[in-house]
Design a protein around this motif. Structure first.
Motif, PDB file in Angstrom:
ATOM      1  N   LYS A 290       0.838  -1.170  -0.068  1.00 31.30           N
ATOM      2  CA  LYS A 290       0.057   0.000   0.001  1.00 31.30           C
ATOM      3  C   LYS A 290       0.906   1.150  -0.208  1.00 31.30           C
ATOM      4  O   LYS A 290       2.047   1.051   0.546  1.00 31.30           O
ATOM      5  CB  LYS A 290      -0.949   0.079   1.264  1.00 31.30           C
ATOM      6  CG  LYS A 290      -1.927  -1.122   1.144  1.00 31.30           C
ATOM      7  CD  LYS A 290      -2.620  -1.096   2.359  1.00 31.30           C
ATOM      8  CE  LYS A 290      -3.916  -2.256   2.637  1.00 31.30           C
ATOM      9  NZ  LYS A 290      -3.236  -3.648   2.554  1.00 31.30           N
TER      10      LYS A 290
ATOM     11  N   PHE B 225       0.920   5.309   1.169  1.00 29.35           N
ATOM     12  CA  PHE B 225       0.432   6.025   2.065  1.00 29.35           C
ATOM     13  C   PHE B 225       1.050   7.403   1.967  1.00 29.35           C
ATOM     14  O   PHE B 225       2.387   7.579   1.755  1.00 29.35           O
ATOM     15  CB  PHE B 225       0.537   5.660   3.476  1.00 29.35           C
ATOM     16  CG  PHE B 225       0.041   4.365   3.917  1.00 29.35           C
ATOM     17  CD1 PHE B 225      -1.189   4.171   4.098  1.00 29.35           C
ATOM     18  CD2 PHE B 225       0.922   3.174   3.840  1.00 29.35           C
ATOM     19  CE1 PHE B 225      -1.800   2.940   4.463  1.00 29.35           C
ATOM     20  CE2 PHE B 225       0.315   2.070   3.964  1.00 29.35           C
ATOM     21  CZ  PHE B 225      -1.229   1.859   4.419  1.00 29.35           C
TER      22      PHE B 225
ATOM     23  N   ASP C  63      -3.068  11.295   5.276  1.00 35.89           N
ATOM     24  CA  ASP C  63      -4.080  10.012   5.075  1.00 35.89           C
ATOM     25  C   ASP C  63      -4.571   9.620   6.278  1.00 35.89           C
ATOM     26  O   ASP C  63      -3.893   9.876   7.405  1.00 35.89           O
ATOM     27  CB  ASP C  63      -3.446   8.863   4.342  1.00 35.89           C
ATOM     28  CG  ASP C  63      -3.178   8.905   2.818  1.00 35.89           C
ATOM     29  OD1 ASP C  63      -3.806   9.918   2.202  1.00 35.89           O
ATOM     30  OD2 ASP C  63      -2.566   8.181   2.204  1.00 35.89           O
TER      31      ASP C  63
ATOM     32  N   ILE D 286       4.072   2.450   9.215  1.00 35.54           N
ATOM     33  CA  ILE D 286       3.564   3.012   7.867  1.00 35.54           C
ATOM     34  C   ILE D 286       4.488   4.201   7.599  1.00 35.54           C
ATOM     35  O   ILE D 286       4.872   5.048   8.527  1.00 35.54           O
ATOM     36  CB  ILE D 286       2.232   3.724   8.117  1.00 35.54           C
ATOM     37  CG1 ILE D 286       1.209   2.440   8.559  1.00 35.54           C
ATOM     38  CG2 ILE D 286       1.869   4.399   6.986  1.00 35.54           C
ATOM     39  CD1 ILE D 286       0.407   2.158   7.729  1.00 35.54           C
TER      40      ILE D 286
ATOM     41  N   ALA E  31       4.717   7.285   5.544  1.00 37.22           N
ATOM     42  CA  ALA E  31       4.043   8.449   4.819  1.00 37.22           C
ATOM     43  C   ALA E  31       4.856   9.269   3.770  1.00 37.22           C
ATOM     44  O   ALA E  31       5.558  10.067   4.425  1.00 37.22           O
ATOM     45  CB  ALA E  31       2.976   9.005   5.691  1.00 37.22           C
TER      46      ALA E  31
END
Length: 125
Positions: free
Chosen positions: A51, A53, A57, A122, A124
């Motif tokens: 994914k 990011f 988000d 994550i 980003a």
């Protein structure tokens, strides 16, 4: 004479800039449900793979608030499944957290949950 030419160039530049701003595509933040249909649960640590990011988000954490939580941690907290002093703890069962630019780390700090893969990292952009 050069004053007039410079003014014309400035006006053209400003006009072009206004056109770019008016025609720029408005990009909205994406919303992701962590764990997809399973929600925030065990072995979710691989969920972010594949994914993309972006800063801004929103991650939606859906879980049973009587047995889980979401804690925003730093890299050390993530790697060692520890909650740093002053860490933000979410307990609603339907938390929405906006991603900041760079690395973002989350875990469940209920005993044994992080160690069972209830954590995500994550990046980003």
């Amino acid at each position: 004479m050069s004053r007039g030419r410079g003014s014309a160039c400035t006006i053209l530049l400003i006009g072009a800039l206004i056109c770019v701003i008016l025609h720029a595509e408005h990009v909205q933040a994406a919303t992701f449900t962590v764990g997809d249909a399973r929600g925030w649960s065990f072995n979710v640590n691989n969920w972010p793979k594949g994914k993309r990011f972006s800063a801004g988000d929103v991650l939606v954490f859906k879980y049973d608030s009587t047995i889980h939580n979401v804690v925003v941690v730093d890299r050390d907290g993530y790697n060692n499944c520890r909650t740093p002093r002053g860490a933000k703890v979410y307990r609603s069962g339907k938390d929405q957290i906006r991603l900041g630019r760079g690395q973002n780390f989350f875990l469940c700090n209920i005993a044994g949950h992080c160690e069972s893969g209830m954590k995500i990292a994550i990046n980003a952009v």
